[in-house]
Design a protein around this motif. Structure first.
Motif, PDB file in Angstrom:
ATOM      1  N   LEU A   1       0.773  -1.424  -0.047  1.00 56.59           N
ATOM      2  CA  LEU A   1       0.315  -0.193   0.468  1.00 56.59           C
ATOM      3  C   LEU A   1       0.767   1.155   0.108  1.00 56.59           C
ATOM      4  CD1 LEU A   1      -2.793  -0.498   2.715  1.00 56.59           C
ATOM      5  CD2 LEU A   1      -3.618  -0.729  -0.524  1.00 56.59           C
TER       6      LEU A   1
ATOM      7  N   ARG B   1      -0.553   5.328   0.051  1.00 58.84           N
ATOM      8  CA  ARG B   1      -1.715   5.357   0.262  1.00 58.84           C
ATOM      9  C   ARG B   1      -2.619   5.263   0.494  1.00 58.84           C
ATOM     10  NH1 ARG B   1       0.989   2.926  -4.296  1.00 58.84           N
ATOM     11  NH2 ARG B   1       0.400   1.083  -4.211  1.00 58.84           N
ATOM     12  N   ALA B   2      -1.546   4.351   2.177  1.00 57.17           N
ATOM     13  CA  ALA B   2      -2.422   4.272   3.576  1.00 57.17           C
ATOM     14  C   ALA B   2      -1.469   4.301   4.324  1.00 57.17           C
ATOM     15  CB  ALA B   2      -3.673   2.077   3.571  1.00 57.17           C
TER      16      ALA B   2
ATOM     17  N   PHE C   1      -0.794   3.568   8.477  1.00 53.68           N
ATOM     18  CA  PHE C   1      -1.616   2.170   8.991  1.00 53.68           C
ATOM     19  C   PHE C   1      -0.951   2.849  11.137  1.00 53.68           C
ATOM     20  CE2 PHE C   1      -0.110  -0.821  11.807  1.00 53.68           C
ATOM     21  CZ  PHE C   1      -1.439  -2.176  12.482  1.00 53.68           C
TER      22      PHE C   1
ATOM     23  N   SER D   1     -10.013  -1.174  14.310  1.00 59.18           N
ATOM     24  CA  SER D   1      -9.090  -0.560  13.462  1.00 59.18           C
ATOM     25  C   SER D   1      -9.821   0.246  12.762  1.00 59.18           C
ATOM     26  CB  SER D   1      -9.689  -1.945  11.483  1.00 59.18           C
ATOM     27  OG  SER D   1      -8.801  -2.514  12.703  1.00 59.18           O
TER      28      SER D   1
ATOM     29  N   VAL E   1     -10.309   3.001   9.290  1.00 61.67           N
ATOM     30  CA  VAL E   1      -9.950   3.515   7.716  1.00 61.67           C
ATOM     31  C   VAL E   1     -10.963   4.930   7.828  1.00 61.67           C
ATOM     32  CG1 VAL E   1     -10.030   2.922   5.356  1.00 61.67           C
ATOM     33  CG2 VAL E   1      -9.619   1.216   7.338  1.00 61.67           C
ATOM     34  N   ASN E   2     -10.135   5.693   7.673  1.00 60.97           N
ATOM     35  CA  ASN E   2     -10.289   7.119   7.459  1.00 60.97           C
ATOM     36  C   ASN E   2     -11.063   7.616   8.209  1.00 60.97           C
ATOM     37  OD1 ASN E   2      -9.165   7.457   4.168  1.00 60.97           O
ATOM     38  ND2 ASN E   2     -10.657   6.401   3.569  1.00 60.97           N
TER      39      ASN E   2
ATOM     40  N   VAL F   1     -13.739   0.007  11.323  1.00 59.15           N
ATOM     41  CA  VAL F   1     -14.127  -1.335  10.397  1.00 59.15           C
ATOM     42  C   VAL F   1     -14.851  -2.151  11.462  1.00 59.15           C
ATOM     43  CG1 VAL F   1     -12.886  -2.785   9.193  1.00 59.15           C
ATOM     44  CG2 VAL F   1     -12.241  -0.550   9.495  1.00 59.15           C
TER      45      VAL F   1
ATOM     46  N   ILE G   1      -9.676  -6.042   6.322  1.00 60.69           N
ATOM     47  CA  ILE G   1      -8.962  -3.748   6.286  1.00 60.69           C
ATOM     48  C   ILE G   1      -8.620  -3.281   4.660  1.00 60.69           C
ATOM     49  CG2 ILE G   1      -7.069  -2.685   7.090  1.00 60.69           C
ATOM     50  CD1 ILE G   1      -8.776  -3.584   9.373  1.00 60.69           C
ATOM     51  N   PHE G   2      -7.753  -4.953   4.198  1.00 65.45           N
ATOM     52  CA  PHE G   2      -7.736  -4.147   2.784  1.00 65.45           C
ATOM     53  C   PHE G   2      -8.983  -3.791   1.889  1.00 65.45           C
ATOM     54  CE2 PHE G   2      -6.149  -5.048  -1.938  1.00 65.45           C
ATOM     55  CZ  PHE G   2      -4.948  -4.217  -2.213  1.00 65.45           C
TER      56      PHE G   2
ATOM     57  N   ILE H   1     -10.157  -0.428   2.907  1.00 68.11           N
ATOM     58  CA  ILE H   1      -9.164   0.777   2.684  1.00 68.11           C
ATOM     59  C   ILE H   1      -9.169   0.607   1.179  1.00 68.11           C
ATOM     60  CG2 ILE H   1      -6.839   1.181   1.764  1.00 68.11           C
ATOM     61  CD1 ILE H   1      -5.629   0.131   4.139  1.00 68.11           C
ATOM     62  N   CYS H   2      -9.966  -0.125  -0.014  1.00 64.01           N
ATOM     63  CA  CYS H   2     -10.097   0.504  -1.028  1.00 64.01           C
ATOM     64  C   CYS H   2     -11.945   0.542  -1.852  1.00 64.01           C
ATOM     65  CB  CYS H   2     -10.161  -1.179  -1.697  1.00 64.01           C
ATOM     66  SG  CYS H   2      -7.854  -1.250  -1.958  1.00 64.01           S
TER      67      CYS H   2
END
Length: 183
Positions: free
Chosen positions: A6, A9-10, A12, A161, A163-164, A168, A177-178, A181-182
């Motif tokens: 990633l 682009r991410a 953590f 978790s 994301v942004n 999650v 998680i992936f 993110i996508c």
């Protein structure tokens, strides 16, 4: 591997399952630890006992100490780029070498993991000590920041978790998680 793939682009940031011993009544006004082996710093910082045995195995205090170690590793090796390859290597090596009750809190095992993961153990010892340590009735600024972050983000279940900045939901797995993110 996913964190490296990633790249930029991410970003953590790991967080850990510890709780405030003051709020839980583990740290008394006179500095006594009422929660036995669940806590460090005379009852200030606590974690659940992973094997539910207060007298043997891995203690909650061991979990708090390892959490502080990983916070220090992240602050030295991952907080700048959000990838933290050395942090991931440490976690992977720890799980292979030290994730058993006889080795979990073993300084020799941890030194071996440091060597295999490319971690400067002296820097980690200094970081852990300078943040407030785990032995004395001291405030630990890194553990306080971890508890404050949980409160600010509304974390009530662990692991959690984000994301942004959004929680999650569901099982925590690399694929889950992936996917978050996508999306």
């Amino acid at each position: 591997e996913i964190a490296v793939a990633l790249d930029k682009r991410a970003f953590f940031t790991p967080h850990f399952s510890i709780y405030d011993g003051n709020t839980a009544g583990c740290h008394t006004p006179d500095g006594m630890n009422q929660c036995m082996t669940l806590c460090t710093n005379h009852g200030r910082y606590c974690a659940n006992d992973p094997d539910d045995d207060l007298y043997a195995g891995v203690s909650g205090a061991d979990v708090v100490t390892e959490s502080l170690r990983r916070i220090c590793i992240w602050s030295h090796y991952g907080s700048v780029d959000g990838i933290g390859l050395n942090w991931w290597n440490y976690v992977d090596e720890f799980m292979k070498r030290c994730n058993e009750p006889d080795y979990f809190a073993s300084e020799e095992c941890i030194k071996d993991v440091y060597a295999h993961a490319g971690i400067d153990g002296d820097k980690m010892t200094t970081c852990m000590r300078d943040s407030g340590g785990v032995e004395s009735d001291n405030i630990n600024n890194k553990l306080d920041a971890e508890i404050r972050s949980q409160r600010e983000k509304g974390v009530v279940l662990v692991p959690t978790s984000f994301v942004n900045e959004a929680q999650v939901r569901g099982a925590m797995s690399p694929a889950n998680i992936f996917e978050a993110i996508c999306s």
